[in-house]
Every structure is written in structure tokens, then in C-alpha cells.
Design an enzyme around this catalytic site. Structure first.
Site, mmCIF file in Angstrom:
data_model
loop_
_atom_site.group_PDB
_atom_site.id
_atom_site.type_symbol
_atom_site.label_atom_id
_atom_site.label_comp_id
_atom_site.label_asym_id
_atom_site.label_seq_id
_atom_site.Cartn_x
_atom_site.Cartn_y
_atom_site.Cartn_z
ATOM 1 C CE LYS A 1 -1.880 -1.149 3.926
ATOM 2 N NZ LYS A 1 -1.186 -2.434 4.165
ATOM 3 N NE ARG B 1 -4.056 -1.168 10.525
ATOM 4 C CZ ARG B 1 -3.126 -0.675 9.732
ATOM 5 N NH1 ARG B 1 -3.281 0.503 9.166
ATOM 6 N NH2 ARG B 1 -2.035 -1.369 9.513
ATOM 7 N NE ARG C 1 7.942 -2.820 6.151
ATOM 8 C CZ ARG C 1 6.627 -2.688 6.330
ATOM 9 N NH1 ARG C 1 5.900 -1.992 5.478
ATOM 10 N NH2 ARG C 1 6.050 -3.273 7.356
ATOM 11 N NE ARG D 1 6.474 -0.709 9.967
ATOM 12 C CZ ARG D 1 5.355 -0.644 9.253
ATOM 13 N NH1 ARG D 1 5.333 0.027 8.111
ATOM 14 N NH2 ARG D 1 4.264 -1.241 9.674
ATOM 15 N NE ARG E 1 2.315 -5.159 11.100
ATOM 16 C CZ ARG E 1 3.308 -5.047 10.214
ATOM 17 N NH1 ARG E 1 4.475 -5.633 10.451
ATOM 18 N NH2 ARG E 1 3.150 -4.340 9.126
#
Ligand code: AP5
Length: 218
Positions: free
Chosen positions: A15, A90, A129, A162, A173
Site C-alpha cells: 500500500k 482499518r 523490508r 521496522r 498483525r
């Protein structure tokens, strides 16, 4: 009138990557509630202090924190702005609240784009990431590596993983996404303003698909 396009998709679907690319090519504004919250946490603001423990655990921050943040942002945006909402709403309660927040801020929700990616691809994207803690630029060790390993191309800062990209937190998550966020897709499907994108291809291909979808909505 300001217009909002909502970006939907699981953690790691891309996203943020697609929203940033299409915002840059179209002049829209990319609004990441995750990035805003991470900034609030790092600055130790009241919202950040409230959000920190929820984010570290991979859960959702209380809705009221988001409503205040999003309401202020919409009120401040100049008329005519197109806003890409990445990370909000969300859950269905936030989706319902967004209509009212938008109306109060002189905006309307033009529709939503949903990025579809397999679970294996999500895990590979999140696992590789790397992010810049200084300017917020995002990278991936395999698909979008920086020119010099571990160093941000844009500002030269050392890249980091992160805090919520640890395997156990990623698993939580994804569970939270299935339970709380996936139903938001149905919310926009019902209103007829949902575009689904096969987001399994390279980032440039996904950005092109998203740009077409956005142009059909706004
Ligand atoms: P947030 O920052 O929104 O995290 P998220 O939804 O889990 O999404 P991610 O940022 O992990 O993934 P993304 O889809 O943007 O993927 P990206 O483009 O980075 O939220 C974090 C936390 O904040 C939440 O857990 C919650 O606690 C809180 N929060 C935020 N909003 C909230 C709200 N509304 N209510 C309550 N709490 C809230 O891509 C991932 C990787 O893949 C990158 O390395 C990228 O380079 C790579 N990649 C991207 N696209 C491709 C591609 N096409 N091909 C190959 N690699 C790709």
C-alpha cells in the site's frame, strides 16, 4: 471539494509503496496513518504515548486517537486536494466514521483500491523490508535494495528493520488484519466504489494498475 481514495490490503501488500509512487506521479497527497503514528511515537507526543504499546504488539491503536489525527489533517488540507489514505480506515467502525470526518473536513470518499497479494508474498515483502528512520523512505533487500547496502539513497541515514516487522509481531498483525480490517473491503464493495488490483507483480506494474484505478475513481 477534497477527495479521498482509500488504499486497502494486508500488511506488506505494498500500500505504502504504491500510494507513494502514484501520489508522486499524480500530485495527490499520500497519508499513511502508520507513518504519522510512528512519528508521534518517536516525538513522544500524547498520541504517540498512547499508541506505542498497541503498535509494538501489532494491534490496532484506539479509534479515537485516529479520529482526532485524521479530522485535523482533513481540516488542514487545501480544497481540491486528492488524498490517498494508506492505513485508514482499518475496521468497519473507522470506515463508518470516515464519512462523517470527511463531511466535516469538506471532503468526500471517492472510493477504495484493494491490493491483493498471496500470504507467501506478504511474508517475503515484510521480512525483507528496510526503512529509513530519518526521511521515511522504504526499501526491500531483494526487490528494492538501496544503492549502498544498509544506507538510505535519499538522505544517507542507516536503514533499520521496522519494530513491528519481527516474525511474531507480523503473525499477529496478519491475524488482526483478517479479523478487523478485511471486512472493510466488503464495506466499500457494497457501495460499489471498490477496485481490486492484482498486486503480485513488480512495484512499477502495481503502481501503473493503481494509477488507472485511481483515475477511474476521482
Ligand atoms: P501501517 O504502517 O499502516 O502498517 P501495515 O498496514 O501493516 O502496512 P505496512 O506498512 O506493513 O505494509 P504496506 O502494505 O504499506 O507495504 P509496503 O509498501 O511497506 O501500520 C502500522 C501500525 O500502526 C498498525 O499495526 C497499527 O498498530 C497502527 N495503525 C495504523 N493505522 C491505524 C488505524 N487506522 N487504526 C488503528 N491502528 C492503526 O511494502 C512492504 C515491502 O514490500 C517493502 O519492503 C517494499 O519495498 C516491498 N514491496 C512493495 N511492493 C512490492 C512489489 N510490488 N513487489 C515487490 N516488493 C514490493
Amino acid at each position: 471539494m477534497k477527495k479521498i481514495v482509500v488504499f486497502l490490503g494486508a500488511p506488506g501488500a505494498g500500500k505504502g509503496t504504491a500510494a507513494a509512487a502514484v501520489a508522486s506521479s499524480t500530485g495527490a497527497r499520500h497519508v499513511s496513518t502508520g507513518a504519522m503514528l510512528r512519528d508521534a511515537v518517536s516525538r513522544g507526543t500524547p498520541a504517540g504515548l498512547e499508541a506505542k504499546s498497541y503498535m509494538e504488539a501489532g494491534g490496532l491503536v484506539p479509534d479515537e486517537v485516529l479520529y482526532k489525527m485524521v479530522g485535523e489533517l482533513l481540516a488542514d488540507a487545501p480544497d481540491g486536494t486528492i488524498l490517498f489514505f494508506d492505513g485508514f480506515p482499518r475496521n468497519v467502525a473507522q470506515a463508518e466514521a470516515l464519512s462523517g470526518l470527511a463531511a466535516s473536513g469538506g471532503a468526500e470518499v471517492a472510493g477504495a483500491v484493494c491490493l491483493d497479494v498471496s500470504k507467501d508474498a506478504l511474508l517475503a515483502r515484510l521480512g525483507g523490508r528496510r526503512v529509513c528512520p530519518t526521511c521515511g523512505a522504504g526499501y526491500h533487500v531483494a526487490t528494492l535494495p538501496p544503492k549502498k547496502e544498509g544506507v538510505c539513497d535519499k538522505c544517507g541515514a542507516a536503514l533499520v528493520v521496522r519494530a513491528d516487522d519481527q516474525p511474531a509481531t507480523i503473525a499477529h498483525r496478519l491475524e488482526v488484519y483478517e479479523k478487523a480490517t478485511a471486512p472493510v473491503i466488503g464495506f466499500y464493495e457494497t457501495s460499489g466504489a471498490l477496485r481490486r488490483i492484482d498486486a503480485s507483480g513488480p512495484a512499477a506494474d502495481v503502481a501503473a494498475l493503481v494509477e488507472n484505478a485511481v483515475k477511474a475513481l476521482v
